[in-house]
Every structure is written in structure tokens, then in C-alpha cells.
Design a protein around this motif. Structure first.
Motif, PDB file in Angstrom:
ATOM      1  N   UNK A   1       1.353   1.909 -20.852  1.00 15.11           N
ATOM      2  CA  UNK A   1       0.004   1.423 -21.134  1.00 15.11           C
ATOM      3  C   UNK A   1      -1.033   2.004 -20.179  1.00 15.11           C
ATOM      4  N   UNK A   2      -0.643   2.264 -18.938  1.00 13.38           N
ATOM      5  CA  UNK A   2      -1.608   2.717 -17.936  1.00 13.38           C
ATOM      6  C   UNK A   2      -1.800   4.215 -17.887  1.00 13.38           C
ATOM      7  N   UNK A   3      -0.832   4.975 -18.408  1.00 15.82           N
ATOM      8  CA  UNK A   3      -0.940   6.444 -18.375  1.00 15.82           C
ATOM      9  C   UNK A   3      -0.854   7.054 -19.768  1.00 15.82           C
ATOM     10  N   UNK A   4       0.254   6.807 -20.461  1.00 13.05           N
ATOM     11  CA  UNK A   4       0.482   7.480 -21.747  1.00 13.05           C
ATOM     12  C   UNK A   4      -0.535   7.074 -22.809  1.00 13.05           C
ATOM     13  N   UNK A   5      -0.798   5.772 -22.945  1.00 12.22           N
ATOM     14  CA  UNK A   5      -1.687   5.308 -24.017  1.00 12.22           C
ATOM     15  C   UNK A   5      -3.090   5.904 -23.921  1.00 12.22           C
ATOM     16  N   UNK A   6      -3.788   5.835 -22.756  1.00  9.40           N
ATOM     17  CA  UNK A   6      -5.125   6.447 -22.689  1.00  9.40           C
ATOM     18  C   UNK A   6      -5.109   7.946 -22.967  1.00  9.40           C
ATOM     19  N   UNK A   7      -4.078   8.641 -22.480  1.00 13.02           N
ATOM     20  CA  UNK A   7      -3.999  10.092 -22.688  1.00 13.02           C
ATOM     21  C   UNK A   7      -3.793  10.404 -24.169  1.00 13.02           C
ATOM     22  N   UNK A   8      -2.903   9.667 -24.824  1.00 12.01           N
ATOM     23  CA  UNK A   8      -2.628   9.901 -26.245  1.00 12.01           C
ATOM     24  C   UNK A   8      -3.869   9.623 -27.084  1.00 12.01           C
ATOM     25  N   UNK A   9      -4.539   8.500 -26.816  1.00  8.55           N
ATOM     26  CA  UNK A   9      -5.731   8.162 -27.585  1.00  8.55           C
ATOM     27  C   UNK A   9      -6.817   9.226 -27.442  1.00  8.55           C
ATOM     28  N   UNK A  10      -7.008   9.710 -26.219  1.00 12.92           N
ATOM     29  CA  UNK A  10      -8.018  10.740 -26.007  1.00 12.92           C
ATOM     30  C   UNK A  10      -7.585  12.068 -26.627  1.00 12.92           C
ATOM     31  N   UNK A  11      -6.291  12.344 -26.595  1.00  8.49           N
ATOM     32  CA  UNK A  11      -5.773  13.583 -27.175  1.00  8.49           C
ATOM     33  C   UNK A  11      -6.018  13.646 -28.678  1.00  8.49           C
ATOM     34  N   UNK A  12      -5.852  12.523 -29.364  1.00  5.65           N
ATOM     35  CA  UNK A  12      -6.024  12.527 -30.822  1.00  5.65           C
ATOM     36  C   UNK A  12      -7.480  12.316 -31.229  1.00  5.65           C
ATOM     37  N   UNK A  13      -8.377  12.294 -30.229  1.00  4.67           N
ATOM     38  CA  UNK A  13      -9.804  12.275 -30.545  1.00  4.67           C
ATOM     39  C   UNK A  13     -10.470  10.931 -30.478  1.00  4.67           C
ATOM     40  N   UNK A  14      -9.808   9.919 -29.915  1.00  2.01           N
ATOM     41  CA  UNK A  14     -10.444   8.616 -29.739  1.00  2.01           C
ATOM     42  C   UNK A  14     -11.204   8.649 -28.420  1.00  2.01           C
ATOM     43  N   UNK A  15     -12.497   8.867 -28.487  1.00  6.02           N
ATOM     44  CA  UNK A  15     -13.306   9.045 -27.289  1.00  6.02           C
ATOM     45  C   UNK A  15     -13.711  10.505 -27.148  1.00  6.02           C
ATOM     46  N   UNK A  16     -14.779  10.723 -26.401  1.00  4.95           N
ATOM     47  CA  UNK A  16     -15.307  12.071 -26.228  1.00  4.95           C
ATOM     48  C   UNK A  16     -14.635  12.739 -25.035  1.00  4.95           C
TER      49      UNK A  16
ATOM     50  N   UNK B   1     -15.140   0.416 -15.511  1.00  5.37           N
ATOM     51  CA  UNK B   1     -15.053   0.949 -16.871  1.00  5.37           C
ATOM     52  C   UNK B   1     -14.261  -0.058 -17.706  1.00  5.37           C
ATOM     53  N   UNK B   2     -14.709  -0.314 -18.928  1.00  6.07           N
ATOM     54  CA  UNK B   2     -14.106  -1.393 -19.717  1.00  6.07           C
ATOM     55  C   UNK B   2     -12.639  -1.134 -20.047  1.00  6.07           C
ATOM     56  N   UNK B   3     -12.206   0.127 -20.011  1.00 10.69           N
ATOM     57  CA  UNK B   3     -10.793   0.407 -20.250  1.00 10.69           C
ATOM     58  C   UNK B   3      -9.928  -0.159 -19.124  1.00 10.69           C
ATOM     59  N   UNK B   4     -10.565  -0.600 -18.038  1.00 12.03           N
ATOM     60  CA  UNK B   4      -9.849  -1.277 -16.964  1.00 12.03           C
ATOM     61  C   UNK B   4      -9.178  -2.562 -17.410  1.00 12.03           C
ATOM     62  N   UNK B   5      -9.529  -3.068 -18.595  1.00  5.94           N
ATOM     63  CA  UNK B   5      -8.825  -4.222 -19.176  1.00  5.94           C
ATOM     64  C   UNK B   5      -7.325  -3.960 -19.262  1.00  5.94           C
ATOM     65  N   UNK B   6      -6.959  -2.679 -19.405  1.00  8.87           N
ATOM     66  CA  UNK B   6      -5.539  -2.330 -19.471  1.00  8.87           C
ATOM     67  C   UNK B   6      -4.781  -2.778 -18.224  1.00  8.87           C
ATOM     68  N   UNK B   7      -5.445  -2.710 -17.067  1.00 10.14           N
ATOM     69  CA  UNK B   7      -4.780  -3.120 -15.821  1.00 10.14           C
ATOM     70  C   UNK B   7      -4.366  -4.584 -15.902  1.00 10.14           C
ATOM     71  N   UNK B   8      -5.260  -5.440 -16.400  1.00  8.31           N
ATOM     72  CA  UNK B   8      -4.938  -6.855 -16.541  1.00  8.31           C
ATOM     73  C   UNK B   8      -3.841  -7.092 -17.557  1.00  8.31           C
ATOM     74  N   UNK B   9      -3.862  -6.355 -18.661  1.00  3.35           N
ATOM     75  CA  UNK B   9      -2.826  -6.498 -19.692  1.00  3.35           C
ATOM     76  C   UNK B   9      -1.455  -6.130 -19.114  1.00  3.35           C
ATOM     77  N   UNK B  10      -1.404  -5.027 -18.362  1.00  5.13           N
ATOM     78  CA  UNK B  10      -0.139  -4.582 -17.767  1.00  5.13           C
ATOM     79  C   UNK B  10       0.412  -5.646 -16.816  1.00  5.13           C
ATOM     80  N   UNK B  11      -0.453  -6.155 -15.956  1.00  2.00           N
ATOM     81  CA  UNK B  11      -0.022  -7.146 -14.960  1.00  2.00           C
ATOM     82  C   UNK B  11       0.446  -8.432 -15.636  1.00  2.00           C
ATOM     83  N   UNK B  12      -0.320  -8.932 -16.594  1.00  2.00           N
ATOM     84  CA  UNK B  12       0.041 -10.206 -17.227  1.00  2.00           C
ATOM     85  C   UNK B  12       1.292 -10.085 -18.088  1.00  2.00           C
ATOM     86  N   UNK B  13       1.510  -8.932 -18.709  1.00  2.00           N
ATOM     87  CA  UNK B  13       2.754  -8.724 -19.455  1.00  2.00           C
ATOM     88  C   UNK B  13       3.954  -8.653 -18.509  1.00  2.00           C
TER      89      UNK B  13
END
Length: 640
Positions: A447-462, A321-333
Motif C-alpha cells: 500500500x505504501x510503495x507499490x500501489x501509488x507507483x502502479x496508479x501513477x504508472x497507469x495514468x492516475x494522476x499527472x 499531501x492527501x495521499x498521506x491517508x495511506x499511512x493511516x490505513x497501513x498502520x490501522x490494518x
């Protein structure tokens, strides 16, 4: 001793999974996913013969890769050749279960970074004993593999940092002080870059509103007055407009606007980072010696098997899933925080290995990688699921669910000890903020837990099917609970008392796992009165896995050549029904004439089980008062 204990524990779980896998039914779109993995495996012939056409599967499946399911398809194919009597669906279910164990092992490894052995075991046991996860582990063909590779990618990246990176966290504070002392002109330039980034971010964030604006604009141009300048410009660009419907132009406009927004977002982030590093002196024109050293470090990392493994896991995560890009961002940061110089070289090598895994496990990208990857981001960001969702006793369109949807489901589908540990852990984390170095913990949780949950909670994504799409965020939440669990265990001196506390924490999940088997994914906790009281208030067996049990009942009781009616899921019944039984799927108004059928198999989703009230319910798949599906018998032609 601890390694031996882990080996024994996971061996027991593997054996338990093998013994139980045959009890779980086929899930809703699992056949299509299996076919996609198999066709992706067949697609490798294209590398030998470019005339071979690649089957990308159903339209929306192509917008993600197959990740580790590609290897599962190859292994299952070999197993079936050696033992054709083994049921293919059961082999796939065991493959999903292995992904669940991968997530569990990686969670334990991450827990050991911040907690002692006892707390890490408590986090692992609490995770394993979740009825919701145990049920999904055998039937969820997408979200469980995503959780497995996402958690493993984070663990592998953090482990590499521990082994290969020189820790130098002071550079961050020094760089910030240098940045604040810069001249006002340079600060203004940075401000403008950040402003451009915010514009691009809002374009991506407000996807639905932005796409509505694009759609209206394209329609206004397409149907404009032929004498207007706007129409003349459009005619100049679209010579064959008369033969092409407006929907195609809208689709192209959506793709191009998302490409521009994504490209602008990427460029501005890169610009901000590069400009800030240059201003603080961390990025400058390298000398020949520095450049040679950077190349040497790059190749050292590129050939390191641990970095290769981390990079491959990152690529497999994005392939899932393309949101897996977050894993790379977390590791590189996390690497950047430790050592900027090493992080640059390591990130380049990491990205190369990641791209290799992504490209090889995603056949749709082979002919045009960048264009089709951007297209996949655009499509998945606005996935067109148009069904209704049952939430707290009312049906909502998927795009109009209240903001309380996800928070409520997290609170009622995880066991109570997870909630208590999570809130206590959050409190302790705030208290210990300055006492411990939590930088990588915050990166993962934030980035790996809170961000995806918040974005989906406020309606970003179905949002639909409860919160299965963000199951990959759960390991982070269990680590947060681990802080609270450790605080409790540290107050207890006796070892046997600590073990008793761990047993008490896991017990609320163990009993429902046994009682709900094999429908554990419909678990609801005591806050709503458990699964029985959640019936017709929240979603139950939305993937219709109970149709397996319904088919087995019909195999035993239906007369030869009986005809069976269902309103959805006929393909699931056909997987298990006797060869002489026929099943037809009809979902129309008015109801089909029942004198043509002998039985009906109906799910309780959307209250379909209430159809044909005069027909006799001869079998119901249920747990307590919660009914998942029913078998009805038409005893006479008058049953409407």
C-alpha cells in the motif's frame, strides 16, 4: 553501542548538511511555498481576531497543508531575528535536509523490525548514498518533507503495535473460514456491497474520463434548447444562470461528483467491513461490560504519548499531501491484524490525534473542514499541469506519457546495487512467503510503495519532473532490497568481508554525489551511460537551481546596470543578482529584440539554450557533457 553509533552517524550528517547547504540554489516554486508557510503561521491570529483575513497563498497551494514546515517557519523566523545576516533560503534548505534525515532514521527503525543490525545499516547507508535523494534533500520543499513524515508515521505506528498490542493473528484465518460457511443470501449481500465499492472506486480511478463526461454533460444542459424539459429543470435550479459562465458550473459539478464518489467509496468500505465483522461474530451488540472495557481501552490509548505521537505524525502526513491517508490505513490494518478489539479503540484515538494535527496545520480547513478537505482531494486528483515532459529524447504532454515512464526512471535514477538488491529481495520474499510472518511488511510495501507507483504508472494522476511526486515510496523499495542484501550478507562469515560488501554497495552513489555537487538530483546511472549521456534525452535541472551559479557569474563579470534577459525563472535570478542588475522575463514568439539586453540566462530545459545562436556563450553550468543552463552575451544588436 548501536544507539551511540546512530547518534554519531546522524550528528556527522547534520554537520555535513550545515557545511554544504549554502551551495544549493533556490528551486522553481520554492519562494511561493516559503511564503505559504509564513502566511499559514500568520493565520493563527485569526483565532484571536475573527476579522483577520487568512492568506491562503497561491490558488493551488491551499489544497494541501504545511505540515512540519509550519514549525520550520516559526524556528527560522526566530533565528533570523537573532541573526539577520543568515540567508533565509539556506535555513529552509537545511529544514528540508532534516526531513530527509527523519526519513533515514525511520527507515533504519523499520529495517530493524525484519533484519539484523548489519543489514539495517546496509539499507540505511544505501539510502543515504543515493545521489538523487541527496540532491533533493536540500531543494525539494514538498516531496522530501512528505517522505520524512510518511516514513516516520509508519515507523511510529508499527512501533506502537510492538509495544502495546497483544498479538492474535489466528483470528483472521478463523474469521475467513466462518465467512466462507455463511448462507448464500448473506454472501449475495456482501457481493452487492463489494460491487458498489467497485463502482465508486472506478469513479475515482477513472478521474480524467469521468470528468470529461461530466464536463460534456454540463455543457449540453447549459446550451440546451430553452424550450426543452432539460433546460427548464436547469433554469429552476440555477436562477442566475445568465450571469454565470459555464466554466463555473463545470467546476461545481466536478467538486460534487468527486464528493459523491469519495463518500460512496468510504460508505461502501465501511459497510463491507462492518457487515463482514458482524457475520463472523467479531462485531456484535456489546454488553455493558464490553462497552465499558472498550471506553477504558480507548482512553488508555488516547493518553498514551506514543499513540499521540503516531497520530500526530499521521495528521502531518495528510497535511503535507492527501495521499498521506495511506499511512493511516497501513498502520490501522497492521493493528487490526494483531488484535481487532484493541485496534478499534486505538484507531479512534489515533484518528483524533491525526485530525488535530491535520486541522491545526492546514488553515484552509479551519472554516469548513469536511467540505474543503473533499474539495482538496478532488483538485489534487486532477492537478492541471499542462507542460511537456522530456522522456527518452522526445517531448510528451504530461497527460500522455507512456506507461514505461515511471518504471524506466526508477531503473535509471537509482544506483545499480538498489536494483540488484530489489530484484533479489522480491525473489527471496516469494520464496519465504510461508516461512515468515510478513503481514506488516506486505502492508507497507503493497500500500505504501507499490500501489501509488502502479496508479501513477497507469495514468492516475499527472506525471512530470521525473518521479519526485512518489519519493515517499522509496523507503519501502529499499526495505525490499534489504531482503536481498541480508541474503548476501548471511552467506559471508567474516565480518570484514561483510563490511567490504556494504562499501561496494554504497560506492556507486558516493562518487556521483561528489562529482555532481550541488546538482545531484540530475543523477542517471550506468544503464543510460550516466548523466552525460542522459543529456537531451531525459530531464536535467528542471527546477533551475543552476541559476544561482549563473547569477554569481554575472555578479562578477557583468558591467554596472546591465540588463539580463531570461525566458523563465527571473524570480530565481533576482534572489542572487547584484542590486544594480535588472532581469526581465520574456517568453514569446517572435524573439524579443536583443539590442535592449546585455546578457541572457537560458536553461537547457525545452532546449532554450539553443535560442540566440549568434550570441556568445560566455558561461555554462555543466557536469561532463550535461549542460544545465548557460549565460550568453549579446555582443551586437544583430544577435537574433
Amino acid at each position: 553501542m548501536n544507539k551511540l553509533g546512530l547518534l554519531i552517524f546522524f550528528s556527522v550528517l547534520l554537520a555535513l548538511g550545515l557545511s554544504l547547504v549554502g551551495d544549493y540554489g533556490l528551486s522553481w516554486d520554492e519562494e511561493a511555498r516559503i511564503a505559504y508557510a509564513q502566511s499559514s503561521l500568520e493565520a493563527y491570529r485569526w483565532w484571536l481576531d475573527r476579522d483577520v483575513s487568512i492568506d491562503y497563498g497561491q490558488m493551488f497551494l491551499r489544497y494541501s497543508g504545511v505540515s512540519l514546515n509550519l514549525f520550520a517557519a516559526a524556528i527560522i523566523s526566530m533565528i533570523q531575528k537573532l541573526s539577520p545576516t543568515l540567508e533565509e533560503v539556506n535555513l529552509w534548505h537545511f529544514a528540508y535536509f532534516c526531513h530527509f534525515l527523519l526519513a533515514s532514521f525511520s527507515l533504519y527503525g523499520l529495517a530493524r523490525r525484519w533484519f539484523n543490525v548489519q543489514t539495517s545499516w546496509a539499507v540505511l547507508l544505501l539510502f543515504i548514498s543515493q545521489p538523487l535523494l541527496w540532491g533533493h534533500a536540500f531543494i525539494n520543499h514538498t516531496d522530501i518533507p512528505m517522505m520524512g513524515v510518511f516514513t516516520a508515521a509508519i515507523y511510529a505506528g508499527f512501533k506502537l503495535a510492538d509495544l502495546r498490542f497483544e498479538e492474535n493473528p489466528r483470528w483472521l484465518g478463523q474469521s475467513w473460514r466462518q465467512l466462507m460457511s455463511l448462507p448464500i443470501l448473506i454472501k449475495k449481500r456482501l457481493f452487492l456491497l463489494i460491487l458498489f465499492w467497485l463502482v465508486a472506486f472506478l469513479l475515482v480511478l477513472l478521474t480524467d474520463s469521468f470528468h470529461s463526461l461530466v464536463e460534456r454533460s454540463v455543457q449540453a444542459i447549459y446550451y440546451a434548447d430553452p424550450n426543452s424539459l432539460l433546460y427548464q429543470l436547469f433554469a429552476w435550479f440555477a436562477a442566475h444562470r445568465q450571469n454565470i459562465p459555464v466554466e463555473q458550473y463545470i467546476h461545481k459539478a466536478h467538486i460534487w461528483t468527486m464528493r459523491m464518489a469519495t463518500g460512496l467509496l468510504t460508505l461502501t468500505i465501511t459497510g463491507i467491513i462492518v457487515y463482514a465483522l458482524r457475520c463472523t461474530g467479531l462485531l456484535h451488540r456489546p454488553t455493558g461490560k464490553e462497552l465499558a472495557n472498550l471506553v477504558r481501552i480507548f482512553f488508555r490509548f488516547l493518553l498514551d504519548w506514543r499513540l499521540a505521537l503516531a497520530g500526530l505524525l499521521f495528521g502531518l502526513t495528510v497535511s503535507n499531501r492527501v495521499i498521506g491517508l495511506l499511512a493511516g490505513v497501513i498502520v490501522m490494518l497492521a493493528w487490526l491484524y494483531r488484535s481487532p478489539q484493541q485496534a478499534i479503540a486505538a484507531s479512534l484515538a489515533y484518528s483524533l490525534w491525526g485530525f488535530l494535527a491535520l486541522y491545526l496545520t492546514w488553515p484552509y480547513l479551519w472554516t469548513s473542514p469536511l467540505t474543503r478537505f473533499a474539495e482538496s482531494i478532488s483538485i489534487t486528483a486532477q492537478f492541471p499541469w499542462e507542460g511537456n515532459v522530456l522522456f527518452n529524447g522526445a517531448y510528451y504532454p504530461a497527460g500522455k506519457l507512456p506507461m514505461s515512464y515511471l518504471p524506466t526512471l526508477f531503473h535509471i535514477q537509482l544506483t545499480e546495487p538498489v536494483l540488484l538488491g530489489g530484484y533479489l529481495g522480491l525473489f527471496m520474499l516469494v520464496r519465504q512467503f510461508r516461512q515468515k510472518d510478513w503481514h506488516d511488511f506486505f502492508l507497507y510495501i503493497g500500500l505504501g510503495s507499490a500501489l501509488p507507483i502502479v496508479l501513477l504508472t497507469i495514468g492516475i494522476g499527472v506525471r512530470y519532473d521525473n518521479f519526485r511526486h512518489v519519493l515517499f515510496t522509496l523507503p519501502g523499495l529499499f526495505l525490499l532490497a534489504g531482503i536481498g542484501i541480508e541474503a548476501i550478507l548471511n552467506k559471508i562469515q567474516q565480518k570484514w568481508q561483510r563490511l567490504l560488501i556494504i562499501l561496494i554497495l554504497t560506492w556507486p552513489g558516493l562518487m556521483p554525489i561528489i562529482w555532481l555537487h550541488p546538482y545531484q538530483y540530475v543523477y542517471y546511472n550506468g544503464l543510460v551511460g550516466y548523466t552525460s549521456n542522459a543529456f537531451r534525452r531525459f530531464e536535467m535541472d528542471y527546477w533551475l537551481t543552476s541559476y544561482r551559479e549563473a547569477a554569481e557569474y554575472l555578479n562578477q563579470h557583468a558591467h554596472r546596470h546591465a540588463k539580463i534577459l531570461t525566458w523563465e525563472g527571473a524570480h530565481l535570478l533576482r534572489q542572487y543578482l547584484r542590486a544594480d542588475l535588472t532581469v526581465e522575463e520574456q517568453h514569446m514568439d517572435p524573439l524579443p529584440a536583443t539590442h535592449d539586453y546585455d546578457y541572457a540566462v537560458l536553461t537547457t530545459r525545452y532546449d532554450h539554450d539553443l535560442l540566440y545562436p549568434k550570441a556568445k556563450t560566455v558561461f555554462a553550468i555543466r557536469r561532463g557533457r550535461a549542460i544545465f543552463s548557460v549565460v550568453k552575451e549579446f555582443t551586437s544588436p544583430s544577435c537574433p
